[in-house]
Design an enzyme around this catalytic site. Structure first.
Site, mmCIF file in Angstrom:
data_model
loop_
_atom_site.group_PDB
_atom_site.id
_atom_site.type_symbol
_atom_site.label_atom_id
_atom_site.label_comp_id
_atom_site.label_asym_id
_atom_site.label_seq_id
_atom_site.Cartn_x
_atom_site.Cartn_y
_atom_site.Cartn_z
ATOM 1 N N PRO A 1 18.983 3.606 -0.566
ATOM 2 C CA PRO A 1 18.053 4.303 0.310
ATOM 3 C C PRO A 1 17.365 5.455 -0.411
ATOM 4 C CG PRO A 1 20.263 5.094 0.716
ATOM 5 C CD PRO A 1 20.392 3.993 -0.316
ATOM 6 N N CYS B 1 -12.533 16.377 -3.967
ATOM 7 C CA CYS B 1 -13.860 15.791 -3.740
ATOM 8 C C CYS B 1 -13.794 14.298 -3.468
ATOM 9 C CB CYS B 1 -14.729 16.063 -4.945
ATOM 10 S SG CYS B 1 -14.811 17.820 -5.256
#
Ligand code: LLP
Length: 442
Positions: A302, A372
């Site tokens: 996990p 951006c």
């Protein structure tokens, strides 16, 4: 609802929680402060700046123990998947509790060894592209198991082990052709995916492997994907693996281990009021059923379910802006710090760090970063209490695949990481400087 202590949404575990303002550090009308354990987040933001990753050590510990406990009836080892969050302090914390590790690169192996050299014997090594160099390092470290993903890899491993006059313990990662509902980028258990070998070819490959003196067949491994919230496909995959184990034993192989991989999902959107303990118990039950009577040692990998909810990314609102009525909160964290929303359209709950009793009507906003690209967002059309410029927001469930996937895009230094344990706070990674980023360049 009492306003003394409040979870950001019902069903969330208490590592991140609102507490009532005690010392009057808030302005009038504000009454709740978001905390990590016993530490108010504004204090951390002030001291370390934003964006800032904050982890709750107690929550990581608790989740590990809950996971481990759910499997108490089966001989097992938890090998935390390092890729989810590879910070050395987190690895060390888990190693102290006897946790093993799943690594997918020589770099991750080095991290584990740096955190705890003795943990090597609890390391499994997965990945479709292991190089000779990486295999040699793992063989020298004496890891528990190589999860081999192709025939070519098998022969390279045999060659490396032979050169080092040792034996490589291995499992073949089989592809069970089981579909699990998750994002297509993180689903792995179908034959069209690059992972593992088709389960029907496995017997022939095991026969070849057992012919090589430098290889030691030790197990079978499987991993069907990540962020899987329905446990049925895990059970289905293991049923196919269990059948293969019986066949392999009939063929004369010694199979000690089944590595069930990782993939248990967390509730990003609507945390289950019964919480993690129920999810992991269901998961354990689904895996245990097909293993009954097989007498194998189960390995589990996990990642997200251990560290995901134990981390939050704290960010400040730089600007508020509106374009033709559409409202944006421009924050100082960006997709380079946490790419999950941009890459997988992932949902992360976002909450104001200070919550007022008379905050006014929630508004619909996009929470966006300064990078951006239009993909640089944390939430779109999200209902949030109105927050002003300079306010702090917490992006929740950021402990897994947050910092681990962070980059320096737009020459943005990666955030500071701090670990909170009760009242204590430790910087576990300092903020990068632009000079750190330029250093390797000529
Ligand atoms: N074992 C193997 C072989 C894996 O490939 C993975 C994850 C794990 C274990 C751990 O899975 P977990 O328990 O964390 O689901 N960046 C994506 C997740 C990529 C998962 C890749 N492999 C995300 O942010 O959702």
């Amino acid at each position: 609802m009492t306003r003394r202590s409040q979870s950001p949404s019902p069903g969330r575990p208490p590592g991140f929680i609102y507490h009532k303002n005690r010392r009057g550090i808030l302005r009038r009308g504000q009454s709740l402060i978001f905390h990590c354990d016993d530490v108010p987040l504004p204090k951390l933001a002030e001291k370390y700046g934003t964006p800032l990753y904050v982890y709750s050590a107690s929550m990581i510990r608790e989740r590990y123990v809950t996971f481990d406990d759910a499997f108490r009836e089966i001989p097992h080892t938890i090998c935390y998947s390092v890729k989810a969050n590879s910070n050395l302090s987190i690895l060390r914390l888990l190693a102290r509790h006897g946790c093993g590790f799943d690594v997918v690169s020589g770099g991750e192996l080095e991290r584990v060894l740096a955190a705890d050299r003795k943990a090597a014997r609890r390391v499994v090594f997965s990945g479709v592209g292991k190089t000779r160099e990486e295999m040699n390092a793992a063989l020298k470290a004496g890891i528990l198991l190589f999860n081999v993903e192709s025939e070519s890899e098998l022969w390279v491993l045999a060659e490396c082990a032979a050169r080092l006059r040792t034996q490589a313990p291995l499992a073949l990662r089989v592809n069970p052709d089981v579909a699990a509902e998750t994002h297509p980028y993180i689903s792995t258990g179908l034959h069209k995916h690059k992972f593992g070998v088709p389960i029907r070819n496995a017997r022939a490959l095991y026969a070849q492997a057992s012919g090589a003196k430098s290889l030691r067949v030790a197990g079978v491994s499987v991993h069907i994907g990540s962020q899987i919230t329905d446990v049925a496909p895990f059970g289905e995959a293991l049923a196919r693996v269990a059948e293969l184990v019986r066949d392999l034993r009939a063929d004369g192989h010694t199979i000690e281990y089944i590595d069930a991989g990782g993939g248990l999902g967390i509730a990003y959107e609507k945390p289950d009021p019964n919480g993690f303990s129920k999810d992991v118990t269901d998961y354990a039950r689904a895996l245990a059923e097909p293993l009954r009577g097989l007498g194998v040692h189960l390995l589990l990998e996990p990642g997200r379910s251990i560290v995901g909810p134990a981390g939050a990314l704290i960010t400040s609102v730089v600007y508020r802006k509106a374009n033709d009525g559409k409202r944006f909160l421009v924050v100082d964290a960006a997709m380079n710090d946490m790419i999950r929303p941009a890459l997988y359209s992932a949902y992360h709950e976002i909450v104001p760090v200070l919550l007022g009793e008379n905050d006014g009507k929630p508004e619909l906003v996009d929470v966006v970063g300064p990078v951006c690209e239009s993909g640089d967002f944390f939430a779109r059309d999200r209902e949030l209490p109105p927050v002003e410029e300079a306010a702090l927001l917490a992006i929740l469930d950021a402990g897994a695949y947050g910092m681990a996937l962070a980059s320096n895009y737009n020459t943005r230094p990666r955030p500071t990481e701090v670990m909170v344990s009760g009242k204590s706070v430790k910087v576990i990674r300092r903020r990068e400087r632009v000079s750190d980023l330029m250093r390797p360049e000529v």
